[in-house]
Structures are given as C-alpha cells and as structure tokens.
Scaffold this active site. Structure first.
Site, mmCIF file in Angstrom:
data_model
loop_
_atom_site.group_PDB
_atom_site.id
_atom_site.type_symbol
_atom_site.label_atom_id
_atom_site.label_comp_id
_atom_site.label_asym_id
_atom_site.label_seq_id
_atom_site.Cartn_x
_atom_site.Cartn_y
_atom_site.Cartn_z
ATOM 1 N N LYS A 247 38.766 42.502 29.499
ATOM 2 C CA LYS A 247 40.089 41.737 28.926
ATOM 3 C C LYS A 247 39.995 41.975 27.353
ATOM 4 O O LYS A 247 40.890 42.253 26.833
ATOM 5 C CB LYS A 247 39.934 40.357 29.126
ATOM 6 C CG LYS A 247 40.485 40.071 30.827
ATOM 7 C CD LYS A 247 40.261 38.850 31.439
ATOM 8 C CE LYS A 247 40.411 38.940 32.755
ATOM 9 N NZ LYS A 247 40.268 37.293 33.349
ATOM 10 N N ASP B 114 47.267 32.503 32.163
ATOM 11 C CA ASP B 114 46.680 32.946 33.462
ATOM 12 C C ASP B 114 47.744 32.370 34.395
ATOM 13 O O ASP B 114 47.831 32.610 35.586
ATOM 14 C CB ASP B 114 45.539 31.932 33.677
ATOM 15 C CG ASP B 114 44.225 32.834 33.815
ATOM 16 O OD1 ASP B 114 44.419 34.027 34.089
ATOM 17 O OD2 ASP B 114 43.257 32.491 33.583
ATOM 18 N N GLN C 239 38.028 31.706 32.068
ATOM 19 C CA GLN C 239 37.211 32.560 33.180
ATOM 20 C C GLN C 239 36.803 31.637 34.196
ATOM 21 O O GLN C 239 35.931 30.935 33.998
ATOM 22 C CB GLN C 239 36.415 33.695 32.625
ATOM 23 C CG GLN C 239 35.844 34.623 33.691
ATOM 24 C CD GLN C 239 37.124 35.894 33.893
ATOM 25 O OE1 GLN C 239 37.730 35.803 33.368
ATOM 26 N NE2 GLN C 239 37.025 36.276 35.289
#
Ligand code: GUN
Length: 296
Positions: free
Chosen positions: A53, A120, A97
């Site tokens: 990422k 997200d 994460q």
C-alpha cells in the site's frame, strides 16, 4: 475450456492510470492526497500488504504516513492514534490494517475513523449507505475491486446467479450487496461454514466468489462449465520444493481453469485490485475534502 485470466494486475494498472490526472488536479489546488496506514503487531502477511500500500502511494505521488505499534500496544494507544489522525488537517484517508491483535476490539476501533476518511469503507455510515443501495460512500476495497475486474472483463451480471463463499465484514457481506444492487442485478447467495449444500450451490452458479481463506478448497467439479470464478483467498501453504519452503495458494484449485470461462489468478488477481481501489478511495476522499472547503 481453458479459463481466460481475470488479470487484476492489468486492471489495477488501468485504475491507477486513471488516477494520475485526478491527483494532479488536487495538487494544482494545493492539496497533496495523504493516506495514513496504521499497523499493530508483527503479522508477516499484514506487513507485506501494508508495504504494498505504501509503495502504491509512492508510485502515484500520494503522501503516506506509516504508523507501526507493537503487538502489546493497548487499545487506548490505537484509539488515540486514530483520534489524532481524524483531526489532522491535510490527511485524507486512514486505514487500520486488519487483523488487529486478539486483545483488541477491531470493530469499535475502526468505527472511530471519521467516515469521510474511512478509505476502507468499513465504518457503519459507509456500509449503511451501501445497504441502502447508495454507491456514493466509500466502498470497501476488495469487493469493489472484484466488481471493477468483472466490468473490465465484460462479465454480464444482470439476472445471473452469484455464490459468495464467506460472510466476512471485509469481503463476503459487502460483496453480496455490490452484486445485488440495482444496475448490477445478480441474484446472490452467501454460503458460509454452516451452509449444508455449498458444492451444489456453487455448481449451479454463474459467478463464484471465493473468500474463505481455505487453500484450494473450490475444486473443478464444483464449478459449472463457463462460470466466472474470482479467487479472493491468499493462503501460505508449505511447499518443500520452494527454496523459502512455502508458496501462495488461493481458495480455488488451479484445475478450475479447465471448466471456468474466467478465473482470477493468485497472486496477480484480486490483491492488486484491492490496492488500486484503496488509492482511488484516497483520491476521492481528497477531492471531497477540497469541494467541502470550497463550499464552506
Ligand atoms: N486485511 C485484509 N484485507 C484488508 C483490507 O482491505 N483493509 C484492511 N484495513 N485490512 C485488511
């Protein structure tokens, strides 16, 4: 039949190419898109994903801040990191994460992320919009990446039957909503560990999305000839023939390529798409923050 490759790498490159001009526009307005990635603990796979990422941000000229906390960090430390990122001006996206260490309540922590920075798409406000059939919130990256790949391949979804294996918050459930929404119009079944007739359900489906985390579980004889199969699984399996002693395997056995019309590879399928959609969400969050500033 030999399945065509649902090439996530090629599709992700197209998505990224479409972002360059939008990022330039942000910069012309004096705003550099900026993503913060928070990782807690030392799960090796999570560190690999976070590294990808951060590298995607570098490739595109998006600023990134990488925050690492030890596995024995307290929930309060993660909470205050998120709160400080929420209030940071010039920061447009926050990602925590998953998975977090077992002593933390992952949902209550990700609920803290301000919905406008929730790249997200896991905040109840963003997921709630999706349940309402509104596509204008932040959409979860893996399922929206799968949708983009299906479009890229010209896969017809309207009136088709889709079976999703797995009901996770990150993939299965939002994937079901995206496939069933007006305009996409698939008829969706979500199968999970208590489903009794999973193989029969798969065998009658036009589209199968596997997101269970069980290496090569979906076999050739589960799949209807000509079906489209998307493999969301990324599993490490022991392999003594490799120098490193392991290899990556999806949730779908490679022999499925003998019957499917399209099959996504692992690696090089859904993985790159998840990252590309995260970059797109970050750019979108930046654009929305600029238009909010202009409005006020
Ligand atoms: N872990 C596996 N997939 C994801 C994802 O899409 N987002 C986050 N935050 N964690 C993940």
């Amino acid at each position: 039949m030999v399945a065509q490759r649902l090439d996530g790498k090629a599709c992700a490159l197209e998505v990224e190419n479409g972002l360059h001009a939008r990022i330039e526009q942000c910069k012309l307005r004096g705003v550099m898109p900026h993503l913060a990635v928070v990782i807690v603990g030392d799960d090796p796979a999570s560190h690999v994903y976070v590294g990808s990422k951060v590298r995607a941000c570098e490739r595109l000229g998006i600023q990134s801040t990488h925050i690492e906390l030890p596995s024995n960090a307290s929930e309060d430390e993660v909470r205050s990191a998120i709160e400080s990122l929420n209030s940071q001006e010039g920061l447009h996206g926050i990602l925590v994460q998953s998975p977090l260490p077992p002593h933390m309540d992952e949902e209550s922590l990700t609920d803290l992320i301000h919905p406008s920075k929730d790249v997200d798409g896991f905040h109840p406000q963003n997921l709630g919009r999706l349940v309402q059939g509104r596509m204008d919130g932040m959409l979860p990256c893996t399922p929206s990446g799968v949708m983009r790949m299906l479009e890229w391949a010209g896969v017809e979804t309207s009136g088709k039957t889709a079976v999703i294996l797995g009901r996770s918050r990150i993939v299965g459930m939002p994937q079901a909503l995206l496939l069933g929404v007006k305009g996409v119009d698939a008829t969706v079944t979500v199968a999970h560990s208590r489903t009794r007739n999973t193989t029969e359900l798969c065998a009658s489906a036009d589209i199968v999305i596997a997101a269970v985390g069980r290496p090569e579980m979906v076999r050739e004889d589960w799949i209807k000839p000509g079906a489209v199969v998307v493999d969301v699984g990324i599993n490490r399996v022991d392999d003594s023939s490799r120098e490193r002693g392991w290899r990556l395997a999806g949730d779908v056995h490679p022999d499925v390529a003998n019957v499917a019309s399209w099959l996504s590879p692992v690696p090089g399928g859904v993985g790159p798409m998840t990252i590309a959609m995260l970059m797109e969400n970050t750019v979108r969050a930046t654009e929305l923050s600029i238009s909010d500033t202009l409005d006020s």
